[in-house]
Design a protein around this motif. Structure first.
Motif, mmCIF file in Angstrom:
data_model
loop_
_atom_site.group_PDB
_atom_site.id
_atom_site.type_symbol
_atom_site.label_atom_id
_atom_site.label_comp_id
_atom_site.label_asym_id
_atom_site.label_seq_id
_atom_site.Cartn_x
_atom_site.Cartn_y
_atom_site.Cartn_z
ATOM 1 N N ASP A 1 8.913 8.728 3.188
ATOM 2 C CA ASP A 1 9.858 7.623 2.990
ATOM 3 C C ASP A 1 11.227 8.242 2.716
ATOM 4 O OD1 ASP A 1 7.576 6.161 3.180
ATOM 5 O OD2 ASP A 1 7.573 5.430 1.121
ATOM 6 N N CYS B 1 10.965 2.295 2.358
ATOM 7 C CA CYS B 1 10.395 2.192 1.022
ATOM 8 C C CYS B 1 9.815 0.805 0.764
ATOM 9 C CB CYS B 1 11.457 2.506 -0.029
ATOM 10 S SG CYS B 1 12.086 4.190 0.116
ATOM 11 N N VAL C 1 13.383 1.024 -3.048
ATOM 12 C CA VAL C 1 13.516 2.418 -3.488
ATOM 13 C C VAL C 1 13.092 2.555 -4.946
ATOM 14 C CG1 VAL C 1 15.154 4.299 -3.906
ATOM 15 C CG2 VAL C 1 15.368 2.909 -1.833
ATOM 16 N N SER D 1 9.142 1.938 -5.363
ATOM 17 C CA SER D 1 8.236 2.674 -4.480
ATOM 18 C C SER D 1 7.326 3.599 -5.279
ATOM 19 C CB SER D 1 9.042 3.488 -3.462
ATOM 20 O OG SER D 1 8.217 4.419 -2.801
#
Length: 588
Positions: free
Chosen positions: A166, A172, A176, A179
């Motif tokens: 990723d 993601c 982000v 994740s």
């Protein structure tokens, strides 16, 4: 920024798919980086087999010499050479032999003088094999575990980069910040390792892509104008003066074209607008530039509204006819600009750059000329000879990219491409061989061996016939909707099936395993075959084998030609091999 070294890395990543740069091009890049104040080069060409597909294979002596020279050239220009490797396609993270192979490969590169490294796990499947699922809690755990171990094996180099699967916000899930994959990487990755990250849109940045491109093209315009003759030995045509002959083309020293000569030879110097047009025609892999998009839209509209092209007459034509003719003129002007760009580019003094670009610009020019002629035909002109529909189109006439999009919109190629009636898409299944498959396997075996003399006994034949049992997970079937169309069988220790010393001991030491392959000629795409063979090679590798050979009779030309196209195996040459056999092999 590396926390450990505090070195700000700024430079170039050679990480694209397609033809890698040459060694000379890379050396030229180092010189330019030094001039521009950049300090880093990351070696990661996706189509370098030993970087990605065959990452376990060590470099040969010749390859080693090239890398040593390249690393030295980077150092001379104060450019940090980062060697990257991408093992994620088929590595088993929990297998110590796999990790050892990775360490061995990077240790070899370290011996070449390289001091900076990167492990890349981009563009791979996220599903783990059963062994890794048992050993690790997640895909991120598996990657981090191997990365940390390799980092320590290399004695924690100053620069060591990790590219996650990723690697940008778009990949993601769900974001982000949330994740699980990235959080695991952040928590468990050795703090001395830096993470590569791709920004999609840098909010609030002063960076303006359009302005940056314009600035870069302005500098490139100067490069195109530099004559490729550092020693004064080459003429404007790019040919050595001592190679000149009576058949020298028109572009020779001392030739002054007249005002009415062919426009290819009377073209004015290249302009910034020409380079801008070139960049828009070859923009991004899945995205065209604004000018290219406009040309495609105009061609679509002119074709879909072609009934207006010849409606009415010059004095009483309606608004729709006027619009069609006006847009046809604009499209013609855009096509003319492409041809003019081609002519100017063909005359640039820097022939080295031209030769790298020529095939691309020649292809787009011919595609544009066909589209231009097609529009004139819609307006009542004479059809271009290449647009005449026939029942047997030549396959080499079909293109990709923007040129291909123009081509597919023309009546001679619109919906047919290589076939008058497009064939149904073939779906292939790769699965383990079962006892129920034996009749079909033998039918394919006999059909494919009818033209070869059966005077020599092959271990591969016995594997197919069931006299010798393949190694576990080393007997696979290729199947389509009509049935079995291929198979691969392999035995990890070929000696166990030999009743006598059939092959030299030196060969069996390097290639202890034997494989037999058969694919029906009705399978046109080698992709499925490659996947089939790759799975068996992977199983042999897991069994501890270090090499595999394939044997076939010397009069079996079809098999030899077929195996050569796959680029897996090389012909083996050992003393003592039977004269009526061909043996090919590959290291694992």
């Amino acid at each position: 920024m590396s926390e450990k070294s505090k070195i700000f890395l700024s430079g170039v990543v050679e990480g694209f798919y397609g033809r890698p740069w040459t060694m000379n091009q890379r050396k030229e890049l180092f010189r330019r980086e030094q001039k521009w104040g950049l300090n880093t080069y990351l070696y990661a060409p996706k189509d370098d087999y030993k970087h990605r597909m065959y990452w376990r294979d060590l470099y040969s002596l010749e390859e080693a010499d090239q890398l040593i020279t390249l690393i030295s050239a980077a150092k001379e220009c104060n450019v940090e050479f980062i060697y990257a490797i991408s093992p994620g396609l088929d590595i088993t993270f929990s297998n110590p032999k796999e990790v050892s192979a990775l360490k061995r490969k990077l240790s070899q590169v370290s011996e070449f003088g390289c001091r900076s490294f990167a492990l890349l796990f981009d563009d791979i499947e996220t599903e783990m094999c059963p062994a890794d699922k048992e050993a690790f809690g997640s895909f991120a755990d598996a990657q981090v575990s191997v990365t940390n171990e390799v980092f320590q094996h290399l004695k924690e180099p100053q620069v060591f980069l990790f590219c996650p699967t990723d690697y940008c916000a778009a990949f993601c899930t769900p974001s982000v910040q949330l994740s699980k994959y990235l959080n695991t990487v952040g928590e468990k990755l050795n703090p001395g390792i830096d993470v590569l990250w791709t920004d999609g849109e840098d909010q609030g940045s002063d960076y303006i892509p359009h302005d940056a491109l314009r600035l870069a093209l302005t500098e490139w315009l100067v490069e195109f104008g530099k004559a490729d003759q550092p020693d004064g030995s080459r003429s404007r045509s790019g040919r050595s003066k001592r190679e000149a002959s009576e058949e020298e083309p028109m572009q020779t020293d001392g030739y002054v074209p007249g005002p009415k000569d062919n426009p290819l030879y009377t073209a004015e110097p290249l302009t910034l607008e020409d380079l801008n047009l070139l960049s828009e025609l070859f923009y991004l892999p899945y995205e065209h530039g604004p000018t290219a998009v406009t040309m495609l839209k105009e061609l679509h509209w002119l074709r879909d509204n072609s009934d207006a092209a010849t409606t009415g007459d010059i004095t009483t034509e309606c608004e729709r006819v006027k619009e069609w003719r006006q847009r046809a003129v604009r499209f013609d002007e855009m096509c003319a600009a492409v041809v003019q760009m081609f002519n100017r580019l063909s005359n640039v003094p820097n022939r080295l750059i031209l030769y790298d670009l020529y095939n691309y610009i020649c292809d787009i020019k011919s595609g544009v000329l066909l589209a231009r002629a097609f529009v004139k035909t819609l307006g009542g002109g004479t059809p271009h000879p290449a647009m005449i529909i026939n029942d047997n189109p030549e396959p080499w006439g079909f293109r990709g990219g923007l040129s291909g999009e123009f081509q597919r919109m023309l009546p001679c190629h619109g919906n047919r491409d290589l076939f008058r009636i497009p064939p149904a898409t073939r779906m292939y299944t790769i699965r383990p061989n079962t006892a129920e498959d034996q009749p079909e396997v033998m039918k394919l075996f006999k059909e494919m061996n009818t033209e070869t003399q059966q005077t020599v006994e092959l271990i591969g034949d016995r594997l197919v016939q069931g006299d010798v049992h393949p190694t576990q997970n080393c007997s696979l079937i290729l199947e389509d909707s009509s049935g079995i169309c291929g198979y691969v069988f392999a035995l990890s220790d070929a000696k166990t099936a030999m009743t006598k010393a059939q092959y030299p001991e030196a060969m069996l030491s390097d290639y202890p395993s034997v494989m037999t392959v058969q694919i029906h000629p009705k399978v046109p795409d080698p992709t499925a075959t490659k996947r089939l063979i790759e799975q068996v090679l992977s199983s042999l590798r897991e069994s501890g084998s270090k090499g595999v050979y394939i044997e076939f009779r010397s009069n079996d030309r079809r098999m030899m030609d077929f195996l050569k196209t796959l680029n897996f195996f090389q012909v083996l040459r050992f003393e003592g091999l039977p004269a009526n056999l061909v043996v090919m092999g590959t290291k694992l």
